[in-house]
Design a protein around this motif. Structure first.
Motif, PDB file in Angstrom:
ATOM      1  N   ALA A  21      14.743  -1.244   5.587  1.00 21.31           N
ATOM      2  CA  ALA A  21      13.649  -0.964   4.651  1.00 21.31           C
ATOM      3  C   ALA A  21      12.323  -0.849   5.386  1.00 21.31           C
ATOM      4  CB  ALA A  21      13.582  -2.068   3.603  1.00 21.31           C
ATOM      5  N   PHE A  22      12.121  -1.695   6.386  1.00 17.19           N
ATOM      6  CA  PHE A  22      10.887  -1.627   7.173  1.00 17.19           C
ATOM      7  C   PHE A  22      10.765  -0.288   7.893  1.00 17.19           C
ATOM      8  CE2 PHE A  22       9.175  -2.013  11.512  1.00 17.19           C
ATOM      9  CZ  PHE A  22       7.840  -2.227  11.211  1.00 17.19           C
ATOM     10  N   PHE A  23      11.843   0.135   8.568  1.00 20.48           N
ATOM     11  CA  PHE A  23      11.787   1.410   9.298  1.00 20.48           C
ATOM     12  C   PHE A  23      11.568   2.586   8.340  1.00 20.48           C
ATOM     13  CE2 PHE A  23      14.275  -0.921  12.660  1.00 20.48           C
ATOM     14  CZ  PHE A  23      13.339  -0.774  13.662  1.00 20.48           C
ATOM     15  N   SER A  24      12.258   2.562   7.204  1.00 20.58           N
ATOM     16  CA  SER A  24      12.132   3.670   6.249  1.00 20.58           C
ATOM     17  C   SER A  24      10.730   3.735   5.653  1.00 20.58           C
ATOM     18  CB  SER A  24      13.161   3.518   5.129  1.00 20.58           C
ATOM     19  OG  SER A  24      14.472   3.576   5.633  1.00 20.58           O
ATOM     20  N   SER A  25      10.220   2.588   5.232  1.00 22.98           N
ATOM     21  CA  SER A  25       8.905   2.574   4.595  1.00 22.98           C
ATOM     22  C   SER A  25       7.794   2.897   5.590  1.00 22.98           C
ATOM     23  CB  SER A  25       8.648   1.216   3.946  1.00 22.98           C
ATOM     24  OG  SER A  25       8.674   0.178   4.920  1.00 22.98           O
ATOM     25  N   SER A  26       7.891   2.357   6.804  1.00 19.49           N
ATOM     26  CA  SER A  26       6.843   2.616   7.793  1.00 19.49           C
ATOM     27  C   SER A  26       6.815   4.077   8.218  1.00 19.49           C
ATOM     28  CB  SER A  26       7.032   1.713   9.014  1.00 19.49           C
ATOM     29  OG  SER A  26       8.298   1.926   9.614  1.00 19.49           O
ATOM     30  N   GLU A  27       7.986   4.701   8.274  1.00 21.39           N
ATOM     31  CA  GLU A  27       8.023   6.136   8.596  1.00 21.39           C
ATOM     32  C   GLU A  27       7.253   6.942   7.554  1.00 21.39           C
ATOM     33  OE1 GLU A  27      11.225   9.841   8.884  1.00 21.39           O
ATOM     34  OE2 GLU A  27      11.924   7.821   8.374  1.00 21.39           O
ATOM     35  N   THR A  28       7.555   6.680   6.273  1.00 23.15           N
ATOM     36  CA  THR A  28       6.862   7.397   5.192  1.00 23.15           C
ATOM     37  C   THR A  28       5.373   7.076   5.190  1.00 23.15           C
ATOM     38  OG1 THR A  28       8.860   7.373   3.824  1.00 23.15           O
ATOM     39  CG2 THR A  28       6.763   7.724   2.697  1.00 23.15           C
ATOM     40  N   ALA A  29       5.033   5.803   5.371  1.00 21.32           N
ATOM     41  CA  ALA A  29       3.628   5.397   5.326  1.00 21.32           C
ATOM     42  C   ALA A  29       2.817   6.056   6.431  1.00 21.32           C
ATOM     43  CB  ALA A  29       3.533   3.870   5.439  1.00 21.32           C
ATOM     44  N   LEU A  30       3.332   6.024   7.653  1.00 18.62           N
ATOM     45  CA  LEU A  30       2.586   6.610   8.772  1.00 18.62           C
ATOM     46  C   LEU A  30       2.445   8.115   8.627  1.00 18.62           C
ATOM     47  CD1 LEU A  30       4.114   4.431  11.608  1.00 18.62           C
ATOM     48  CD2 LEU A  30       1.659   4.661  11.154  1.00 18.62           C
ATOM     49  N   MET A  31       3.471   8.768   8.111  1.00 13.87           N
ATOM     50  CA  MET A  31       3.427  10.222   7.988  1.00 13.87           C
ATOM     51  C   MET A  31       2.601  10.696   6.795  1.00 13.87           C
ATOM     52  SD  MET A  31       4.845  11.399  10.565  1.00 13.87           S
ATOM     53  CE  MET A  31       5.349  10.308  11.883  1.00 13.87           C
ATOM     54  N   THR A  32       2.356   9.804   5.832  1.00 14.62           N
ATOM     55  CA  THR A  32       1.569  10.212   4.659  1.00 14.62           C
ATOM     56  C   THR A  32       0.144   9.651   4.678  1.00 14.62           C
ATOM     57  OG1 THR A  32       2.469   8.350   3.389  1.00 14.62           O
ATOM     58  CG2 THR A  32       3.582  10.484   3.164  1.00 14.62           C
ATOM     59  N   LEU A  33      -0.237   8.994   5.764  1.00 11.42           N
ATOM     60  CA  LEU A  33      -1.612   8.516   5.870  1.00 11.42           C
ATOM     61  C   LEU A  33      -2.592   9.671   5.743  1.00 11.42           C
ATOM     62  CD1 LEU A  33      -1.644   5.913   8.812  1.00 11.42           C
ATOM     63  CD2 LEU A  33      -2.251   5.473   6.430  1.00 11.42           C
ATOM     64  N   ASN A  34      -3.659   9.444   5.000  1.00  8.15           N
ATOM     65  CA  ASN A  34      -4.723  10.446   4.895  1.00  8.15           C
ATOM     66  C   ASN A  34      -5.456  10.512   6.239  1.00  8.15           C
ATOM     67  OD1 ASN A  34      -7.411  11.574   4.426  1.00  8.15           O
ATOM     68  ND2 ASN A  34      -6.879  11.479   2.262  1.00  8.15           N
ATOM     69  N   ARG A  35      -5.303  11.648   6.925  1.00 12.40           N
ATOM     70  CA  ARG A  35      -5.841  11.752   8.286  1.00 12.40           C
ATOM     71  C   ARG A  35      -7.365  11.658   8.315  1.00 12.40           C
ATOM     72  NH1 ARG A  35      -0.962  11.402   8.678  1.00 12.40           N
ATOM     73  NH2 ARG A  35       0.331  12.423  10.253  1.00 12.40           N
ATOM     74  N   TYR A  36      -8.021  12.078   7.250  1.00 12.56           N
ATOM     75  CA  TYR A  36      -9.488  12.067   7.225  1.00 12.56           C
ATOM     76  C   TYR A  36     -10.005  10.662   6.923  1.00 12.56           C
ATOM     77  CZ  TYR A  36      -8.496  16.955   7.284  1.00 12.56           C
ATOM     78  OH  TYR A  36      -7.998  18.178   7.657  1.00 12.56           O
ATOM     79  N   ARG A  37      -9.301   9.946   6.062  1.00  9.06           N
ATOM     80  CA  ARG A  37      -9.659   8.547   5.835  1.00  9.06           C
ATOM     81  C   ARG A  37      -9.358   7.735   7.098  1.00  9.06           C
ATOM     82  NH1 ARG A  37     -10.855   4.381   2.780  1.00  9.06           N
ATOM     83  NH2 ARG A  37      -9.575   2.495   2.858  1.00  9.06           N
ATOM     84  N   LEU A  38      -8.253   8.061   7.751  1.00 12.52           N
ATOM     85  CA  LEU A  38      -7.893   7.366   8.989  1.00 12.52           C
ATOM     86  C   LEU A  38      -8.981   7.552  10.042  1.00 12.52           C
ATOM     87  CD1 LEU A  38      -5.724   5.758  10.525  1.00 12.52           C
ATOM     88  CD2 LEU A  38      -4.735   7.949  11.235  1.00 12.52           C
ATOM     89  N   GLN A  39      -9.477   8.785  10.170  1.00 10.67           N
ATOM     90  CA  GLN A  39     -10.538   9.054  11.127  1.00 10.67           C
ATOM     91  C   GLN A  39     -11.808   8.285  10.771  1.00 10.67           C
ATOM     92  OE1 GLN A  39     -10.231  10.801  13.908  1.00 10.67           O
ATOM     93  NE2 GLN A  39     -12.365  10.470  14.489  1.00 10.67           N
ATOM     94  N   HIS A  40     -12.080   8.184   9.481  1.00 10.55           N
ATOM     95  CA  HIS A  40     -13.249   7.427   9.027  1.00 10.55           C
ATOM     96  C   HIS A  40     -13.121   5.944   9.398  1.00 10.55           C
ATOM     97  CE1 HIS A  40     -16.460   5.931   6.475  1.00 10.55           C
ATOM     98  NE2 HIS A  40     -15.596   5.166   5.827  1.00 10.55           N
ATOM     99  N   LEU A  41     -11.930   5.394   9.186  1.00 12.32           N
ATOM    100  CA  LEU A  41     -11.708   3.987   9.519  1.00 12.32           C
ATOM    101  C   LEU A  41     -11.781   3.751  11.027  1.00 12.32           C
ATOM    102  CD1 LEU A  41      -8.794   3.157   7.039  1.00 12.32           C
ATOM    103  CD2 LEU A  41     -11.185   2.439   6.870  1.00 12.32           C
TER     104      LEU A  41
END
Length: 415
Positions: A21-41
């Motif tokens: 569950a950790f591997f599956s959820s982290s894969e989806t989470a990392l790939m769906t991160l908002n890249r522009y919000r990520l850059q802001h953070l």
């Protein structure tokens, strides 16, 4: 394996399902991160965001690590489930164990964690980035070998993993994002941003006051009529012409001339011509951003828009430019009224560009600049009141017209 208690086997199986569950959820989470919000953070110094961004710079390596871990724990879980099934029911328990494990993995290790990750990506991605960063270094030789083979296969299809770039947006995509910010941004501010985004593609022709609406003074008129026009004028800068607007001799600043008008008993046309500002002519294809700069350099605030033959087509001021860019800030535009049923009552003189900005439609802006012109070009005639038509997927009705143009149009709600 037969000596291991069932309780330990079940505990190990549960731990493996949690890891899956950790591997599956982290894969989806990392790939769906908002890249522009990520850059802001990242710019704000968020350490978790920095680690996530570094991992996402090479998604092939990150995915290789995640899939290695996920496949490893799933295969091990399958083996344990088989052993447990055989211990409990013999050979008949193998198929039952496989079926139950498939259902459990699907619900608890795939669908549920991936759904949570898609809804709350930062909640899972940021903690996971702290785990994956050292894990990637530890497993790098194996990940490198797997990526070497996978990337080699991709090169056959002309794809290079090393060519991965940060996600970028073109102008239309950015406009779509801004247009969909209803919950976090008022319409008036949203229209300002849309106007700024569209600044480079808009020309003075899109926002000018058309020739037939220019309010000027004919210097050949009697002085009494001219004085009356000056006193009643609602504009601070007025074009002065001889006979026709094509023969503009200059612009008159009303504040300057009213002082002389009120203090002089022998006010004459000569007083007007002595205070004229040299007319400023602007080609109709001039982009708005260039005209803004031109007004600033030449220290002008108003000019006449001319076509390729030098004929006056309209008038544009600094106020028109600013309004064309940011729209109506303080008051709602009375020329476009929206009703509760989703329909719009639109003045025929409204520009297509402005209507698109208010309604978020995509009516063509390459041809006629106004709604009146767009309809007349489509029908090749001035339609009668009550005429209904479908124009670029929009159902509309001509509400009123005069001898020369359509004055009001009603757009029905979009289905």
């Amino acid at each position: 394996m037969n000596d291991i208690p069932l309780s330990i086997l079940f505990g190990a199986l549960a731990a493996l399902l949690l890891l899956s569950a950790f591997f599956s959820s982290s894969e989806t989470a990392l790939m769906t991160l908002n890249r522009y919000r990520l850059q802001h953070l990242v710019k704000q110094g968020n350490r978790s965001a920095k680690k996530a961004q570094r991992l996402l710079k090479r998604p092939d390596r990150l995915l290789g690590l995640i899939l290695l871990g996920n496949n490893f724990v799933n295969i091990l879980a399958s083996s344990l489930a088989t052993i447990i099934g055989m211990r409990l029911m013999g050979n008949e328990g193998i198929a039952l164990a496989a079926g139950i494990l498939t259902l459990v993995v699907l619900i608890f290790s795939e669908v549920a964690p991936k759904t949570l990750a898609a809804l709350k990506p930062e909640l899972i991605a940021f903690p996971a980035s702290w785990i994956y960063t050292p894990l990637l270094k530890l497993c790098y030789p194996l990940v490198w070998f797997v990526n070497l083979i996978a990337n080699g296969l991709l090169r056959i299809f002309g794809v290079k993993a090393s060519d991965h770039n940060e996600t970028t947006l073109n102008k239309d995509e950015l406009k779509s994002i801004v247009a969909e910010t209803d919950s976090i941004m008022p319409d008036r501010y949203k229209n300002i941003l849309l106007g700024i985004i569209d600044l480079e593609s808009a020309t003075v022709e899109d926002i000018m006051t058309p020739r037939n609406e220019i309010i000027g003074i004919n210097i050949e008129d009697p002085i009494e009529e001219i004085i009356q026009q000056l006193k009643n004028s609602q504009h601070t800068r007025i074009p002065i012409y001889k006979v026709s607007i094509d023969r503009v001799i200059g612009f008159l600043h009303l504040r300057t001339i009213l002082t002389q008008l009120l203090n002089s008993e022998n006010f004459s046309k000569q007083d007007i011509t002595n205070n004229l500002i040299t007319p400023f002519f602007i080609p109709e294809t001039t982009p708005l951003h260039k005209q803004l700069q031109s007004f600033k350099v030449d220290k002008m605030r108003i000019g006449l828009v001319v076509d390729e033959y030098g004929d006056v087509q309209g008038l544009v001021s600094m106020d028109d430019l600013l309004q064309g860019i940011v729209g109506e800030i303080m008051t709602e535009d009375a020329d476009v009224k929206k009703y509760a049923d989703g329909s719009y009552l639109v003045d025929g003189s409204v520009t297509v560009r402005e209507l698109n900005r208010i309604t978020h439609w995509n009516l063509p802006t390459e041809g006629p600049k106004t709604i009146n012109g767009l309809i007349i070009e489509f029908l090749e005639t001035i339609p009668q009141t009550g005429t209904s038509l479908q124009l670029h997927d929009h159902q509309l009705e001509v509400i009123s017209r005069n001898k020369h143009a359509i004055t009001q149009v009603k757009f029905s709600p979009l289905n």
